[in-house]
Write a protein that holds these residues in place. Structure first.
Motif, PDB file in Angstrom:
ATOM      1  N   TYR A  28       0.785  -1.152  -0.584  1.00 50.52           N
ATOM      2  CA  TYR A  28      -0.148   0.034   0.036  1.00 50.52           C
ATOM      3  C   TYR A  28       0.786   1.281  -0.179  1.00 50.52           C
ATOM      4  O   TYR A  28       1.936   1.184   0.479  1.00 50.52           O
ATOM      5  CB  TYR A  28      -0.963   0.124   1.272  1.00 50.52           C
ATOM      6  CG  TYR A  28      -1.756  -1.252   1.127  1.00 50.52           C
ATOM      7  CD1 TYR A  28      -3.268  -1.294   0.674  1.00 50.52           C
ATOM      8  CD2 TYR A  28      -1.111  -2.428   1.910  1.00 50.52           C
ATOM      9  CE1 TYR A  28      -4.093  -1.958   0.641  1.00 50.52           C
ATOM     10  CE2 TYR A  28      -2.368  -3.226   2.199  1.00 50.52           C
ATOM     11  CZ  TYR A  28      -3.704  -3.402   1.597  1.00 50.52           C
ATOM     12  OH  TYR A  28      -4.605  -4.519   1.487  1.00 50.52           O
ATOM     13  N   TYR A  29       0.474   2.318  -0.951  1.00 52.69           N
ATOM     14  CA  TYR A  29       1.073   3.634  -1.062  1.00 52.69           C
ATOM     15  C   TYR A  29       0.261   4.603  -0.478  1.00 52.69           C
ATOM     16  O   TYR A  29      -0.676   4.992  -1.395  1.00 52.69           O
ATOM     17  CB  TYR A  29       1.802   3.228  -2.418  1.00 52.69           C
ATOM     18  CG  TYR A  29       2.604   2.627  -3.335  1.00 52.69           C
ATOM     19  CD1 TYR A  29       3.779   2.479  -2.854  1.00 52.69           C
ATOM     20  CD2 TYR A  29       1.416   1.362  -3.673  1.00 52.69           C
ATOM     21  CE1 TYR A  29       4.235   1.176  -2.843  1.00 52.69           C
ATOM     22  CE2 TYR A  29       2.600   0.430  -4.207  1.00 52.69           C
ATOM     23  CZ  TYR A  29       3.621   0.202  -4.365  1.00 52.69           C
ATOM     24  OH  TYR A  29       4.389  -0.564  -4.333  1.00 52.69           O
ATOM     25  N   GLU A  30       1.211   5.054   0.557  1.00 54.35           N
ATOM     26  CA  GLU A  30      -0.289   6.160   1.345  1.00 54.35           C
ATOM     27  C   GLU A  30      -0.065   7.455   0.767  1.00 54.35           C
ATOM     28  O   GLU A  30       0.988   7.753   0.054  1.00 54.35           O
ATOM     29  CB  GLU A  30      -0.020   5.970   3.095  1.00 54.35           C
ATOM     30  CG  GLU A  30      -0.384   5.067   3.622  1.00 54.35           C
ATOM     31  CD  GLU A  30      -0.048   5.396   4.687  1.00 54.35           C
ATOM     32  OE1 GLU A  30       0.164   6.501   5.751  1.00 54.35           O
ATOM     33  OE2 GLU A  30      -0.175   4.513   5.750  1.00 54.35           O
ATOM     34  N   THR A  32       0.924  10.974   0.084  1.00 56.86           N
ATOM     35  CA  THR A  32       1.871  11.999   1.446  1.00 56.86           C
ATOM     36  C   THR A  32       0.849  13.272   1.784  1.00 56.86           C
ATOM     37  O   THR A  32      -0.318  13.459   1.468  1.00 56.86           O
ATOM     38  CB  THR A  32       3.070  12.499   0.645  1.00 56.86           C
ATOM     39  OG1 THR A  32       2.755  13.529  -0.103  1.00 56.86           O
ATOM     40  CG2 THR A  32       4.470  11.419   0.406  1.00 56.86           C
ATOM     41  N   GLN A 153      -7.408   6.094  -2.804  1.00 60.13           N
ATOM     42  CA  GLN A 153      -6.102   6.844  -1.920  1.00 60.13           C
ATOM     43  C   GLN A 153      -5.225   5.970  -1.032  1.00 60.13           C
ATOM     44  O   GLN A 153      -4.312   5.966  -0.681  1.00 60.13           O
ATOM     45  CB  GLN A 153      -7.238   7.274  -0.831  1.00 60.13           C
ATOM     46  CG  GLN A 153      -6.456   8.599   0.261  1.00 60.13           C
ATOM     47  CD  GLN A 153      -6.536  10.092   0.800  1.00 60.13           C
ATOM     48  OE1 GLN A 153      -6.625  10.048   1.541  1.00 60.13           O
ATOM     49  NE2 GLN A 153      -8.417   9.919   0.158  1.00 60.13           N
ATOM     50  N   ARG A 154      -6.237   4.698  -0.564  1.00 60.48           N
ATOM     51  CA  ARG A 154      -5.374   3.758   0.632  1.00 60.48           C
ATOM     52  C   ARG A 154      -4.400   2.590  -0.432  1.00 60.48           C
ATOM     53  O   ARG A 154      -3.610   2.262   0.455  1.00 60.48           O
ATOM     54  CB  ARG A 154      -6.890   3.299   0.993  1.00 60.48           C
ATOM     55  CG  ARG A 154      -6.480   2.053   1.719  1.00 60.48           C
ATOM     56  CD  ARG A 154      -7.486   0.242   1.800  1.00 60.48           C
ATOM     57  NE  ARG A 154      -7.302  -0.451   0.242  1.00 60.48           N
ATOM     58  CZ  ARG A 154      -8.706  -0.998  -0.220  1.00 60.48           C
ATOM     59  NH1 ARG A 154      -9.496  -1.369   1.222  1.00 60.48           N
ATOM     60  NH2 ARG A 154      -8.837  -1.533  -1.678  1.00 60.48           N
ATOM     61  N   GLY A 157      -2.441   6.277  -3.242  1.00 63.13           N
ATOM     62  CA  GLY A 157      -1.743   8.060  -2.204  1.00 63.13           C
ATOM     63  C   GLY A 157      -2.338   8.601  -3.991  1.00 63.13           C
ATOM     64  O   GLY A 157      -1.957   9.955  -3.300  1.00 63.13           O
ATOM     65  N   GLU A 255      -9.958  12.413   3.878  1.00 64.20           N
ATOM     66  CA  GLU A 255      -8.804  11.991   4.074  1.00 64.20           C
ATOM     67  C   GLU A 255      -9.387   9.903   4.368  1.00 64.20           C
ATOM     68  O   GLU A 255      -9.738   9.784   5.724  1.00 64.20           O
ATOM     69  CB  GLU A 255      -7.979  11.956   5.399  1.00 64.20           C
ATOM     70  CG  GLU A 255      -6.491  12.208   5.501  1.00 64.20           C
ATOM     71  CD  GLU A 255      -5.217  12.691   6.304  1.00 64.20           C
ATOM     72  OE1 GLU A 255      -4.503  11.886   6.175  1.00 64.20           O
ATOM     73  OE2 GLU A 255      -5.478  12.877   6.346  1.00 64.20           O
ATOM     74  N   THR A 257      -8.615   6.458   6.595  1.00 67.35           N
ATOM     75  CA  THR A 257      -7.998   6.372   7.584  1.00 67.35           C
ATOM     76  C   THR A 257      -8.684   5.039   7.942  1.00 67.35           C
ATOM     77  O   THR A 257      -9.486   4.385   8.022  1.00 67.35           O
ATOM     78  CB  THR A 257      -8.791   7.227   9.007  1.00 67.35           C
ATOM     79  OG1 THR A 257      -7.877   6.585  10.507  1.00 67.35           O
ATOM     80  CG2 THR A 257     -10.127   6.955   9.179  1.00 67.35           C
ATOM     81  N   LYS A 258      -7.750   4.207   8.718  1.00 62.78           N
ATOM     82  CA  LYS A 258      -7.428   2.882   8.986  1.00 62.78           C
ATOM     83  C   LYS A 258      -9.137   2.360  10.895  1.00 62.78           C
ATOM     84  O   LYS A 258      -8.982   1.509  10.586  1.00 62.78           O
ATOM     85  CB  LYS A 258      -6.999   1.644   9.012  1.00 62.78           C
ATOM     86  CG  LYS A 258      -5.726   1.545   7.673  1.00 62.78           C
ATOM     87  CD  LYS A 258      -4.927   0.928   8.238  1.00 62.78           C
ATOM     88  CE  LYS A 258      -4.037   1.382   8.436  1.00 62.78           C
ATOM     89  NZ  LYS A 258      -2.258   0.093   8.761  1.00 62.78           N
TER      90      LYS A 258
END
Length: 660
Positions: A28-30, A32, A153-154, A157, A255, A257-258
């Motif tokens: 996974y690539y969050e 920035t 996004q998850r 990114g 945004e 979020t987990k």
């Protein structure tokens, strides 16, 4: 047979190992912080209607379905996509063997071509799509954009900017069905059954190669989106289109979020409960769900592999405290070691819920009952129970009737010895001086008749004689910006209505406002930048007050959300960042709790008259564009007459405005 059995066991174990390794291989690539801030700034500037595509309807050509699974192919596709004005986007995700789930395929349509981008083999290269999704000059068209934008996004990114949602368009057009296959049939002449669509959605998108059937289905999900946007926008009003703009902007700024918070738990539980959710049941459900989510994340498995959500909801709504079904509901070997802990959470949650919400376990009041309660409170608080018009007479020295007035005005003259009482019934005074009054030359005779006729205490629409509200025929939203000459034209447009008629009149008033908004191309609730800044600041102040008061009682995950909101707010505004330089977050929170401090902070915008700037400037902009103000005022008066059909309108009002 024994060898065969051993072989089957070996293959099963091998399959499990392969799947486990596969789960660990998912990256996974969050996004920035810089990506988020840049995207939010772009989204914040999107406050105009969409450009509307105009493309012909044509069936999909299978030869135009392009499967992309190499870096070179992806680069070629990106060159074409970068020059597009509109792209249709859909996502195929798989989550059966992981906690979060992961994107397997990204479908993007442009012109007559659909690109099927393999998000597994190209996982490290998908970020090259970021410039396309963040480009505000390219409209991204989704159907149900909330999940898809969050997943992008998850996983990569990618934050989507300038999004249109055909599902939201269907809601705006009040369609009962909102499925994409319904829109295909209605607008495109393409038929796909709901059962087949559901089957394809749940197919194994994680396995390669994808079947021809899967590829065709995936392409269809994206292919018609651009055409649908064009045809649906033509059916919508300006207000409806702008509402979609506002909603999609809000969704795209969210945004990922987990964190599993109460809001997420409520949305999940709502899918399984038809009636209002009982607060006690919800408390039990949310506490257990949060605990199980942590276990699922640790083991990297889908929560449904641990417990069926439907069973968990039923368990949380049980009528007795002695929950005997715990072992049955939580039968998965993945949580066999946690049964005692879960039983304890349920017991503690029930005790805490009883303490907070009382013993009663009945369902919450219905929406209808709550609405009636709010309505009764409104009537009690705002309606006028006594007489509005007291009809005291005021005479000039020669005995001619000057006007009718209330006791308050009459007593003002008597207290200053400017008049004397002539009779008690009807209460009449005579002035001791000759008043100097002028009539508007436009409405002189009508205005005089208005003042010298007795006014009845009744609803001008239905004749009801109690529970009044004053109603402005020409809304203050516009009237406050009239010149004195035209303010005088609607001086007497305040009428008495009962609560029901007042509510109906407001509905018709809102409809005309929307029409004006569309005709003049000026959005309703069109606030200035200064007002937006004030609203944002005072919204953050509420977060600060909540944190300061409930620092010991607010759940930790909720505190994290509030703290994040405050930090983001300060980081997004350089002036605020400079002001709070060197202070820690709790010093800032305590400072912002003070209303005077917030007002002081707003001085960075200069010496602002907030009474003017605070107001919705839609009315001001409309008044500036109106060419014939007299016609504008008459339009509002006729709108009231035609829509409400008042049966008890004072004759003086009709004469004043030449209305038959």
């Amino acid at each position: 047979m024994e060898y065969l059995y051993v072989l089957l066991v070996f293959l099963g174990v091998l399959g499990y190992i392969i799947m486990t390794k596969k789960r660990k291989a998912i990256e996974y690539y969050e996004a920035t912080k810089e990506d988020l801030v840049e995207a939010w700034e772009k989204i914040g500037n999107l406050n105009t209607p969409y450009e509307i595509p105009d493309i012909p309807l044509s069936p999909i050509d299978p030869s135009n379905i392009k499967y992309i699974n190499s870096k070179t192919q992806l680069e070629s596709a990106i060159k074409i996509l970068s020059s597009a004005q509109f792209i249709g986007v859909d996502i195929e995700e798989y989550r059966e063997n992981t906690y979060l789930g992961y994107i397997c395929l990204i479908q993007i349509s442009v012109f007559s071509t659909v690109y099927l981008i393999d998000a597994l083999s190209l996982r490290r290269n998908i970020s090259s799509l970021k410039p396309i999704f963040s480009n505000p000059n390219i409209t991204k068209i989704f159907h149900g954009c909330h999940n898809d934008t969050q997943w992008l996004q998850r996983d990569f990114g990618i934050i989507s900017v300038n999004v249109f949602d055909t599902q939201l368009a269907g809601k705006a057009l009040n369609y009962e069905k909102l499925g994409l296959n319904y829109f295909w049939k209605k607008y495109c002449g393409y038929v796909m059954s709901s059962e087949y669509k559901k089957t394809m959605q749940l197919s194994r998108w994680d396995l390669r190669p994808l079947s021809i059937e899967q590829q065709k289905y995936a392409a269809m999900d994206a292919y018609y989106l651009i055409y649908l946007m064009g045809i649906m926008c033509k059916e919508m009003s300006y207000e409806q289109i702008m509402s979609i703009r506002e909603e999609t902007n809000k969704i795209c700024k969210k945004e990922f979020t987990k964190v599993v918070n109460d809001e997420k738990c409520f949305k999940i539980m709502k899918n399984y409960v038809k009636n209002q959710i009982n607060p006690q049941s919800f408390h039990v459900f949310s506490e257990v769900y949060k605990f199980l989510s942590k276990i699922a994340e640790e083991k990297n498995v889908n929560l449904e592999q641990i417990v069926k959500i439907e069973d968990l909801v039923k368990l949380s709504r049980a009528e007795n405290e002695n929950i005997n079904d715990v072992k049955r509901v939580f039968s998965s070997p993945l949580i066999s070691d946690y049964i005692g802990k879960i039983e304890n959470i349920i017991k503690t949650s029930i005790e805490k819920a009883k303490k907070n919400f009382g013993e009663e376990k009945g369902e919450a009041k219905s929406r209808k009952e709550k609405k009636q309660e709010r309505y009764n409170t409104f009537l009690k608080k705002f309606t006028i129970s006594g007489k509005v018009f007291e009809n005291c007479q005021i005479l000039i020295p020669d005995g001619t009737l000057l006007c009718y007035a209330n006791h308050k005005k009459v007593n003002w003259y008597l207290e200053r010895d400017l008049a004397e009482v002539i009779r008690e019934d009807p209460y009449t005074i005579k002035l001791k001086f000759e008043p100097n009054y002028k009539m508007n030359p436009r409405t002189g005779e009508g205005q005089r008749m208005f003042y010298i006729k007795e006014k009845k205490n009744e609803c001008v629409v239905c004749g009801r004689a109690d529970g009044f509200l004053r109603y402005r025929v020409v809304p203050l939203l516009y009237r406050q910006f009239f010149t004195e000459e035209y303010k005088d034209m609607c001086r007497h447009d305040v009428l008495l209505l009962c609560a029901n008629c007042h509510e109906n009149a407001n509905k018709h008033c809102d409809e005309l406002k929307k029409k004006i908004s569309k005709d003049y191309e000026i959005p309703l609730h069109n606030f200035g930048e200064i007002h937006k800044a004030k609203e944002k600041l005072f919204s953050i102040r509420k977060n600060c007050i909540s944190l300061n008061k409930g620092r010991k009682t607010i759940p930790e995950n909720r505190q994290e959300v509030l703290l994040k909101n405050i930090r983001n707010f300060i980081d997004e505004n350089p002036s605020y960042t400079e002001h709070f330089k060197g202070q820690d977050i709790w010093e800032i929170i305590i400072w912002l709790c003070n209303e005077d401090n917030c007002k002081e902070l707003l001085k960075i915008y200069g010496d602002v008259n907030w009474k003017v700037e605070n107001y919705d400037n839609h009315g001001k902009l409309v008044v500036e564009k109106v060419k014939d103000m007299k016609e504008f005022i008459i339009m509002w008066k006729w709108n009231f007459i035609e829509k409400m059909n008042p049966q008890y309108m004072p004759d003086s009002w009709k004469e004043l405005f030449h209305i038959n």
